[in-house]
Every structure is written in structure tokens, then in C-alpha cells.
Design a protein around this motif. Sequence first.
Motif, PDB file in Angstrom:
ATOM      1  N   LEU A  93      39.363  37.826  34.943  1.00  0.00           N
ATOM      2  CA  LEU A  93      39.314  39.256  35.243  1.00  0.00           C
ATOM      3  C   LEU A  93      39.466  40.109  33.984  1.00  0.00           C
ATOM      4  O   LEU A  93      38.805  41.138  33.839  1.00  0.00           O
ATOM      5  N   LEU A  97      36.636  42.758  32.870  1.00  0.00           N
ATOM      6  CA  LEU A  97      36.866  44.186  32.674  1.00  0.00           C
ATOM      7  C   LEU A  97      36.442  44.662  31.289  1.00  0.00           C
ATOM      8  O   LEU A  97      36.214  45.856  31.088  1.00  0.00           O
ATOM      9  N   ALA A 102      31.013  44.872  33.890  1.00  0.00           N
ATOM     10  CA  ALA A 102      32.214  45.150  34.688  1.00  0.00           C
ATOM     11  C   ALA A 102      31.897  45.905  35.972  1.00  0.00           C
ATOM     12  O   ALA A 102      32.371  45.532  37.054  1.00  0.00           O
ATOM     13  N   ASN A 103      31.098  46.954  35.888  1.00  0.00           N
ATOM     14  CA  ASN A 103      30.792  47.749  37.085  1.00  0.00           C
ATOM     15  C   ASN A 103      30.049  46.933  38.132  1.00  0.00           C
ATOM     16  O   ASN A 103      30.349  47.025  39.323  1.00  0.00           O
ATOM     17  N   TYR A 105      30.108  43.670  38.594  1.00  0.00           N
ATOM     18  CA  TYR A 105      31.009  42.697  39.204  1.00  0.00           C
ATOM     19  C   TYR A 105      32.019  43.379  40.119  1.00  0.00           C
ATOM     20  O   TYR A 105      32.349  42.865  41.187  1.00  0.00           O
ATOM     21  N   CYS A 106      32.519  44.547  39.715  1.00  0.00           N
ATOM     22  CA  CYS A 106      33.471  45.269  40.561  1.00  0.00           C
ATOM     23  C   CYS A 106      32.831  45.667  41.889  1.00  0.00           C
ATOM     24  O   CYS A 106      33.484  45.608  42.932  1.00  0.00           O
ATOM     25  N   GLU A 107      31.566  46.052  41.856  1.00  0.00           N
ATOM     26  CA  GLU A 107      30.858  46.365  43.099  1.00  0.00           C
ATOM     27  C   GLU A 107      30.749  45.126  43.987  1.00  0.00           C
ATOM     28  O   GLU A 107      30.943  45.208  45.204  1.00  0.00           O
ATOM     29  N   LEU A 109      32.776  42.568  44.015  1.00  0.00           N
ATOM     30  CA  LEU A 109      34.117  42.281  44.532  1.00  0.00           C
ATOM     31  C   LEU A 109      34.461  43.212  45.689  1.00  0.00           C
ATOM     32  O   LEU A 109      35.007  42.783  46.707  1.00  0.00           O
ATOM     33  N   GLU A 110      34.112  44.487  45.545  1.00  0.00           N
ATOM     34  CA  GLU A 110      34.401  45.459  46.606  1.00  0.00           C
ATOM     35  C   GLU A 110      33.637  45.121  47.890  1.00  0.00           C
ATOM     36  O   GLU A 110      34.203  45.151  48.985  1.00  0.00           O
TER      37      GLU A 110
END
Length: 155
Positions: A93, A97, A102-103, A105-107, A109-110
Amino acid sequence: MQKQKMYLKDIAYEKIKEKVVLGEINSSNYLSENELVRMLNMSRTPIRAALQRLENEGYLKVFPNLGIKIEDLSIKDALNLHEYRNVIECFSLKKLLNSSQANAYCELLEVNINKQKEAISKYDITAFMKLDTELHEIIVSAFARTAPYSTNVPV
């Protein structure tokens, strides 16, 4: 989203692992290869490949001429595995980050977490377990620099 082709050995692996984790196959008796052939309606070759992988991962033990024995996971083993996973995923993680992806992957994950919440609300343990596995794969894939199998995130 484009999914990678799943080979029969991967399908057998997922099905056997699911049955072990859900307790549909337990450690009280030896299981035969023939039983798995009938249960999964597959030939021996993908089942043998799946069994080898599951044995390497510690889920079961194959005894020639006796059968397959599901391994019991001790509390100590479970805690150790949890601790190892935490270390690897925290490291992954941090790398994620600090990456240009990052964006994206964060999407992912969400979306995954929202699907997990939906599975929980429906009491669908099988879907939840698959999504949980996918969540961990997404996290670690950031470290491995390969996109998760079910996404089209560029690497």
C-alpha cells in the motif's frame, strides 16, 4: 473490463479451495481423486494440478495410495499468516500510494469494498470471500507491478 482466460487447473483450484474453506470438504476423512473428479465433473489432469498448488499452499496433503487429507490450520498458523499478510500489504500500500497509478488502484479498492458490503448485506459468504481475495490481489499487484486479473489498469 477484460478478464484473463481461466484454465481448467485454475477453475479446479478455486472450486476445491472454496469447498475446503467453506468446510464442505473437511479433515475428518481421506478424500479420493475420483471423488473430486465426480464432484467437479473434470478430468484428473486439472485436478492434480490444483491439488499440487493447494498442497504447496498448505491447504491439504496428498498421500499416495491413501488419498487427500485436508490440513487443519492451528490458531498459531492463522495468526502467523495474518501477520505476514499485514506486513506485505502495508508495504504494498505504501508503494501504491507513491505510484502514478494510485488513483486507479484506489478506485478499484473502493469498488471492491462496496461489493463486499453488498455481499455481506445479502449474507453471501462465497461472494464475500472471492471479493476479499480479489481485494488482497489488488493491493499486492501494486507491488508486483501487474494489474489485477479482473481490471484493465495500465502498468
